[in-house]
Scaffold this active site. Structure first.
Site, PDB file in Angstrom:
ATOM      1  N   PHE A  59       0.788  -1.201   0.197  1.00  0.00           N
ATOM      2  CA  PHE A  59      -0.110  -0.055  -0.005  1.00  0.00           C
ATOM      3  C   PHE A  59       0.662   1.143  -0.021  1.00  0.00           C
ATOM      4  O   PHE A  59       1.461   1.444   1.008  1.00  0.00           O
ATOM      5  CB  PHE A  59      -0.854   0.077   1.366  1.00  0.00           C
TER       6      PHE A  59
ATOM      7  N   ASP B  80      -0.208  -0.887  -4.652  1.00  0.00           N
ATOM      8  CA  ASP B  80      -1.594  -0.597  -4.475  1.00  0.00           C
ATOM      9  C   ASP B  80      -1.888   1.047  -4.405  1.00  0.00           C
ATOM     10  O   ASP B  80      -1.196   1.425  -3.458  1.00  0.00           O
ATOM     11  CB  ASP B  80      -2.148  -1.115  -2.996  1.00  0.00           C
ATOM     12  N   MET B  81      -2.316   1.521  -5.229  1.00  0.00           N
ATOM     13  CA  MET B  81      -2.315   3.087  -5.498  1.00  0.00           C
ATOM     14  C   MET B  81      -3.732   3.608  -5.259  1.00  0.00           C
ATOM     15  O   MET B  81      -4.750   3.212  -5.825  1.00  0.00           O
ATOM     16  CB  MET B  81      -1.834   3.610  -6.907  1.00  0.00           C
ATOM     17  N   GLU B  82      -4.103   4.308  -4.055  1.00  0.00           N
ATOM     18  CA  GLU B  82      -5.512   4.874  -3.906  1.00  0.00           C
ATOM     19  C   GLU B  82      -5.377   6.117  -2.891  1.00  0.00           C
ATOM     20  O   GLU B  82      -4.278   6.323  -2.354  1.00  0.00           O
ATOM     21  CB  GLU B  82      -6.395   3.691  -3.260  1.00  0.00           C
ATOM     22  N   TRP B  83      -6.390   6.795  -3.058  1.00  0.00           N
ATOM     23  CA  TRP B  83      -6.300   8.049  -2.135  1.00  0.00           C
ATOM     24  C   TRP B  83      -6.518   7.637  -0.653  1.00  0.00           C
ATOM     25  O   TRP B  83      -7.324   6.668  -0.502  1.00  0.00           O
ATOM     26  CB  TRP B  83      -7.383   9.175  -2.640  1.00  0.00           C
TER      27      TRP B  83
END
Length: 270
Positions: A111, A141-144
């Protein structure tokens, strides 16, 4: 006494009837054409239509009975390993070795944290995830995470791309596998549209088929629910599928393997 209808009015009524009948016939014919077209307007396939099913897990799934998972026709599992540059999942090792012992193909994911350098994060991932040529490709894992209390940085598109490239290159060189990029709808929309087409993409889309949320973006894996159920796991678990047949899956895994010199593995780990 009933009045006899005037012949002229009878002729007019018949004419009106013919006009109405003609219009009804037109409407019915049009309806049939629409129905015929609808028969060929197939909806996108649902997740159950894909033969290769998988899960992704972390400490929140608790103790997992991996042999039951395998018996439920789960072909692959991605296991959370690390986050940022100093956090590791407390159940990673149990899941990593338990999945392999049960015969479930498994890989690890990281993450990404916007307040540590990509070099630090890649080194942390390598420190925690064993080198195993039989494992699935590693995942970024790329997310805001706008509610983070420790990191308020929001990188630009250019910054994100540069950092991702650095992380992916280091990890790819060490493990000898082309990494997979996991992405959420909003992060993809904000930073990744039209980018990283040279990497396999794993998309999250729990409200419909990926084509609804990601348009014509090519995708390799689809996370379709966060509330899935699988024997051997208590409670909810993320469910995923691979875009293709079992033979396609085998070909994908073979193609993800790249040749790297042994020396690069040693130098990257130091």
């Amino acid at each position: 006494m009933r009045r006899r209808p005037d012949p002229a009015s009878v002729r007019g009524g018949a004419s009106s009837f013919r006009r109405i009948a003609s219009r009804l016939a037109t409407v019915v014919a049009a309806g049939l054409m629409v129905s015929a077209c609808a028969l060929f307007d197939f909806e996108e396939p649902g997740p159950e239509d894909y033969p290769v099913q998988g899960i992704d897990v972390s400490k929140y799934q608790g103790d997992i009975e991996w042999h039951q998972v395998k018996a439920a026709d789960i072909e692959f599992a991605f296991i959370k390993a690390t986050e940022g540059g100093d956090h590791s999942d407390t159940r990673f090792e149990d899941n990593w070795y338990g999945a392999k012992a049960a015969g479930v193909r498994r890989g690890a994911y990281h993450f990404y944290y916007f307040c540590r350098t990509p070099e630090e994060q890649a080194a942390w991932f390598i420190q925690n995830v064993p080198y195993d040529p039989t494992a699935l490709p590693p995942v970024l894992d790329m997310e805001w995470y706008h509610d983070s209390k420790t990191c308020k940085r929001i990188p630009t598109r250019a910054e994100i791309h540069q950092e991702m490239r650095t992380f992916l290159t280091i990890v790819e060189r060490y493990y000898g596998k082309r990494p997979i990029i996991y992405v959420t709808v909003d992060f993809h929309r904000d930073r990744l549209v039209g980018a990283f087409n040279d990497y396999p993409i794993w998309v999250r889309s729990v409200a419909g088929h990926p084509t609804i949320r990601y348009g014509d973006r090519d995708w390799t894996m689809w996370q379709y629910t966060a509330t899935g159920r699988v024997p051997g796991i208590r409670g909810n678990v993320d469910r995923n599928t691979f875009d293709g047949s079992k033979k396609d899956f085998a070909r994908f895994l073979a193609a993800s393997q790249i040749d790297v010199p042994t020396s690069s593995i040693v130098s990257s780990a130091e």
